[in-house]
Design an enzyme around this catalytic site. Structure first.
Site, mmCIF file in Angstrom:
data_model
loop_
_atom_site.group_PDB
_atom_site.id
_atom_site.type_symbol
_atom_site.label_atom_id
_atom_site.label_comp_id
_atom_site.label_asym_id
_atom_site.label_seq_id
_atom_site.Cartn_x
_atom_site.Cartn_y
_atom_site.Cartn_z
ATOM 1 N N CYS A 92 7.644 -49.702 -27.023
ATOM 2 C CA CYS A 92 7.927 -50.488 -25.826
ATOM 3 C C CYS A 92 8.773 -51.703 -26.226
ATOM 4 C CB CYS A 92 6.619 -50.932 -25.187
ATOM 5 S SG CYS A 92 6.870 -52.162 -23.893
ATOM 6 N N CYS A 119 0.339 -54.693 -21.645
ATOM 7 C CA CYS A 119 1.763 -54.995 -21.903
ATOM 8 C C CYS A 119 2.206 -56.062 -20.905
ATOM 9 C CB CYS A 119 2.591 -53.734 -21.741
ATOM 10 S SG CYS A 119 4.366 -54.050 -21.708
ATOM 11 N N LYS A 135 28.269 -35.622 10.337
ATOM 12 C CA LYS A 135 27.492 -34.747 9.462
ATOM 13 C C LYS A 135 26.458 -35.627 8.758
ATOM 14 C CE LYS A 135 28.112 -31.200 5.925
ATOM 15 N NZ LYS A 135 27.004 -31.611 5.115
ATOM 16 N N CYS A 145 4.982 -46.895 -21.543
ATOM 17 C CA CYS A 145 4.240 -47.772 -22.428
ATOM 18 C C CYS A 145 2.812 -47.707 -21.891
ATOM 19 C CB CYS A 145 4.788 -49.201 -22.323
ATOM 20 S SG CYS A 145 3.635 -50.403 -23.000
ATOM 21 N N TYR A 164 20.866 -31.163 15.949
ATOM 22 C CA TYR A 164 22.300 -30.929 16.151
ATOM 23 C C TYR A 164 22.653 -29.594 16.798
ATOM 24 C CZ TYR A 164 21.724 -28.740 11.536
ATOM 25 O OH TYR A 164 21.291 -27.990 10.491
ATOM 26 N N ASP A 197 23.595 -36.730 6.286
ATOM 27 C CA ASP A 197 23.270 -36.319 4.920
ATOM 28 C C ASP A 197 21.758 -36.312 4.730
ATOM 29 O OD1 ASP A 197 23.508 -35.575 2.348
ATOM 30 O OD2 ASP A 197 24.415 -37.431 1.621
ATOM 31 N N LYS A 219 34.746 -33.252 5.107
ATOM 32 C CA LYS A 219 33.997 -34.208 4.287
ATOM 33 C C LYS A 219 34.748 -35.531 4.075
ATOM 34 C CE LYS A 219 30.721 -33.004 2.057
ATOM 35 N NZ LYS A 219 29.888 -32.043 1.376
ATOM 36 N N GLU A 252 31.006 -34.105 15.653
ATOM 37 C CA GLU A 252 29.726 -34.791 15.424
ATOM 38 C C GLU A 252 29.738 -35.354 14.020
ATOM 39 O OE1 GLU A 252 26.827 -31.719 15.719
ATOM 40 O OE2 GLU A 252 27.213 -31.388 17.835
ATOM 41 N N CYS A 288 6.238 -54.928 -25.682
ATOM 42 C CA CYS A 288 5.001 -55.190 -26.443
ATOM 43 C C CYS A 288 4.931 -54.415 -27.754
ATOM 44 C CB CYS A 288 3.782 -54.869 -25.583
ATOM 45 S SG CYS A 288 3.572 -53.114 -25.306
HETATM 46 S S1 IVH Z 1 25.805 -27.463 12.340
HETATM 47 C C1 IVH Z 1 25.623 -22.988 12.100
HETATM 48 N N1 IVH Z 1 25.866 -30.065 12.662
HETATM 49 O O1 IVH Z 1 25.037 -29.792 7.051
HETATM 50 C C2 IVH Z 1 25.641 -24.456 12.275
HETATM 51 N N2 IVH Z 1 25.087 -29.211 10.593
HETATM 52 O O2 IVH Z 1 26.511 -28.559 4.817
HETATM 53 C C3 IVH Z 1 25.389 -25.139 11.040
HETATM 54 N N3 IVH Z 1 24.350 -30.934 9.005
HETATM 55 O O3 IVH Z 1 23.141 -26.848 6.799
HETATM 56 C C4 IVH Z 1 25.036 -26.522 11.101
HETATM 57 N N4 IVH Z 1 24.781 -32.663 10.295
HETATM 58 O O4 IVH Z 1 21.895 -29.000 7.531
HETATM 59 C C5 IVH Z 1 25.568 -29.049 11.832
HETATM 60 N N5 IVH Z 1 25.945 -32.327 13.091
HETATM 61 C C6 IVH Z 1 25.655 -31.335 12.279
HETATM 62 C C7 IVH Z 1 25.121 -31.549 10.992
HETATM 63 C C8 IVH Z 1 24.851 -30.457 10.179
HETATM 64 C C9 IVH Z 1 24.309 -32.260 9.125
HETATM 65 C C10 IVH Z 1 23.922 -30.183 7.812
HETATM 66 C C11 IVH Z 1 23.162 -28.897 8.097
HETATM 67 C C12 IVH Z 1 23.947 -27.814 7.395
HETATM 68 C C13 IVH Z 1 24.701 -28.611 6.364
HETATM 69 C C14 IVH Z 1 25.922 -27.862 5.871
#
Ligand code: IVH
Length: 667
Positions: A404, A427, A110, A422, A222, A112, A310, A108, A407
């Site tokens: 500033c 201004c 990840k 300021c 997720y 942010d 990552k 999946e 002004c």
């Molecule tokens: S699974 C026990 N799936 O990433 C399972 N986490 O750095 C834990 N996150 O705390 C999470 N996308 O908030 C999972 N597809 C995804 C995710 C995901 C983002 C976040 C989540 C977790 C953090 C860890």
């Protein structure tokens, strides 16, 4: 009428799902708004209480943060891997622990953002918590309710629905909107969010749910954490069920027979992630069989059945050539690093905001420094590191101006905020930005009034505030650079036309802290006229469903400080001043001898035979005050059926609670 109301609610839920979850709207936005208005009108004329899962009940005013609640089971984080070797090691460990049994992996994206848990009881959204320390999270139910992709009620499927369902997901802000929010924050003197995660967290933890509602938050669910009476064999099966119940899961998931295949998925997204409208910082790899997940278990921090892989950040090295200071609409001084142009993630970057004085000091950024610049997707580039080892000794420490730069007024620092301001409201830098906001498309929409014209108008002292725009004449305008008589008369015509703008556009155009378009519209909807709003006390403003204490205070302060400007605008003939209408809020009555008079109440839950707003009207007509959040200043909480976090808060603070029947007796 009840069946009509139910039909409308169902219809709206369906279209919300199509729009916010499936991304495939079937009707236009105005058509959707019409349905919403119809439902609001019908609910207002029906004495039955409005259920909390009605689509009209997303914004409920002051959110009650600070309540920490224990998670059903710890919300774990993920262990990280950074290269193919780490990934291989994860696969080998899983293989070893499961003693060679074949393993299927799900991959999946990840996302942010900020991890949250959502609980549904009998299909109704009842509780939302942040991850917190993993064991205890913060109650953010009211704020999560404002996210349109969080269904307030799940879809009933043939397999029915669990009586209790707890899912976990990531709240995030779409990429392009993060920059917009940051620009607005800087204009309002707040430091911008450094990354999408902070933006999501900051927006979700606001005391004012209506401000959260004005932030474009979204969610991807997720993981299914608990579903009473349900057992699934695999993670993919649970994702499928969550989708059927109407929850928003990310579509970019895959299944793999071996860990080697996972590398391909990762590689594909290294390139493609920039095309996504949201930020991802890696991929997540999960063992698909839930029995295997169970067998693998977890350490105190991470599950052994999942790992994050990552993405590399997009970075480049360049030099700080100088540091400039810009003055925003509200007087905030923002330092900006002017950089030697460099290409990062496909764009040439020439400057980076340094946010505030503290940021320069903390990172010790000096003029002439070599720095590492990072650009996460479309997000504003930021300086992540100074290469101090490369210093030659010629670098110059930047001294933040004491005056500033525009002004020359001495700047002001407060202990409460990092922003340096300021405080000269005249201004010219602030004035130029205020005028630009006033004339912008979403405010008074004065076409032809661009930055070049505004600069000349202010510099030539033809305009000292937005009201002066209405006194401009073709002759003087036509003398400006690049402005002939035709453009000048067109501009005068546009300015004249803006007088007819609706009150909510005007209110937004005034640039009051915390008053975005949605809040402006909500205020006018409730007070009907600017004059009614001008006369309102902070308490009157706060009693509007959807307005919390921060907004109320900001609006009230603006009106009391800017009476002369408002008078000038009224005299200029803006139509919104002459609209005469009764305020929606009944004025506080003069009754002084009732149980209610002089006391402050909060109404929560469903009262039998009376809506919350009717209950508020009854209280106000007896001389009482109604506010939206429980604080130590609340005298009584009136708690109907299904009262939630406000009830708990009142108990914690020892505030007396009147049940529905007690309240009716007092009436
Ligand atoms: S699974 C026990 N799936 O990433 C399972 N986490 O750095 C834990 N996150 O705390 C999470 N996308 O908030 C999972 N597809 C995804 C995710 C995901 C983002 C976040 C989540 C977790 C953090 C860890």
């Amino acid at each position: 009428m009840r069946t009509e109301i139910e039909k409308l609610r169902k219809q709206i839920r369906y279209h919300e799902h199509k729009y916010y979850i499936e991304n495939q709207p079937e009707i236009s936005d105005p058509a959707f708004d019409v349905l919403m208005k119809q439902l609001e009108a019908l609910e207002a004329s029906d004495p039955a209480p409005i259920p909390p899962d009605s689509p009209t009940q997303r914004v409920g005013g002051g959110a009650e943060l600070g309540t920490r609640l224990q998670h059903r089971n710890p919300m774990l984080s993920l262990n990280n891997s950074y290269d193919e070797k780490d990934l291989q090691a994860f696969g080998e460990r899983v293989h070893r622990l499961l003693e060679g049994v074949p393993v299927e992996y799900v991959t999946e994206l990840k996302i942010d953002g900020l991890g949250v848990s959502l609980t549904y009881e009998n299909g109704i959204f009842t509780q939302g918590l942040t991850r917190g320390d993993g064991e205890y999270g913060e109650d953010v139910t009211d704020n999560l309710r404002t996210i349109r992709s969080v269904p307030l009620r799940l879809i009933e499927t043939e397999t029915t629905m669990p009586s209790v369902l707890e899912v976990r997901g990531e709240v995030f802000i779409p990429k392009h909107l993060l920059n917009e929010i940051n620009t607005q924050r800087e204009a309002e003197g707040e430091s911008p969010f450094a990354n999408p995660r902070n933006a999501a967290a900051g927006s979700l933890r606001l005391l004012d749910a209506s401000i959260t509602a004005s932030r474009p938050l979204d969610i991807f669910v997720y993981n299914l954490n608990y579903a009473e009476g349900f057992e699934f064999a695999t993670h993919t099966e649970s994702l499928e069920n969550m989708r059927c119940w109407g929850l928003k899961c990310n579509p970019n998931t895959d299944c793999h027979k071996s860990i080697e295949d996972v590398q391909n998925y990762y590689q594909r997204w290294v390139e493609k992630r920039h095309e996504l409208p949201y930020e991802t910082d890696g991929v997540v790899i999960k063992v698909n069989q839930l029995s295997q997940q169970h067998e693998l278990g977890a350490t105190s921090k991470y599950p052994r059945w999942a790992i994050a892989y990552k993405f590399d950040a997009q970075q480049a090295i360049t030099t700080v050539e100088k540091i400039e200071v810009q003055v925003g609409r509200t007087g905030t001084l923002t330092p900006v690093a002017i950089l030697k142009p460099v290409s990062v993630a496909g764009a040439t970057i020439t400057n980076a905001t340094l946010h505030n004085e503290q940021e320069i000091q903390t990172k010790d950024i000096r003029i002439g420094d070599k720095i590492v610049l990072e650009r996460a997707g479309d997000v504003i580039p930021k300086i992540v590191e100074v290469l101090t080892a490369d210093r030659t000794g010629d670098e110059v420490v930047f001294k933040f101006p004491e005056r500033c730069p525009v002004c020359d007024t001495p700047v002001e620092r407060t202990e409460k905020e990092v922003a340096v301001r300021c405080v000269n409201v005249s201004c010219v830098a602030q004035l130029k930005r205020r005028i630009a906001h006033y004339a912008s498309r979403d405010a008074l929409q004065i076409e032809g009034l661009g930055p070049a014209t505004i600069t000349q108008l202010v510099d030539k002292e033809l305009v000292h505030d937005v009201a002066d725009l209405y006194a401009l004449e073709v002759e003087e305008l036509s003398k400006l650079d690049r402005m002939g008589v035709p453009s000048a008369s067109n501009l005068v015509h546009q300015i004249e036309q803006s007088k007819a703008a609706p009150a909510e556009k005007f209110l937004f155009g005034l640039g009051i802290f915390h008053v975005g378009e949605n809040v402006a519209a909500l205020l006018i909807e409730n007070f009907l006229s600017l004059d009614a709003l001008r006369k309102a006390t902070p308490q009157d403003i706060e009693s509007v469903n959807g307005i919390g204490p921060q907004i109320a205070e900001s609006v009230s302060k603006f009106f009391s400080k800017n009476q002369p400007l408002l008078e000038k605008l009224r005299e200029a003939g803006l139509h919104c001043f002459t609209v005469q209408a009764e305020p929606a809020q009944p004025q506080t009555s003069k009754i002084t001898d009732s149980f209610f008079s002089g006391k402050t109440f909060v109404v929560t839950g469903s009262l039998e035979g009376m809506t919350r707003s009717e209950a508020s009207d009854e209280i106000k007509s007896r001389g009482g005050k109604v506010t939206s959040s429980v604080t130590s200043k609340t005298d009584y909480l009136i708690a109907g059926e299904g009262a939630g976090s406000k009830y708990t808060k009142a108990e914690e603070l020892g505030i007396p609670i009147l049940r529905g029947s007690d309240f009716f007796a007092k009436l």
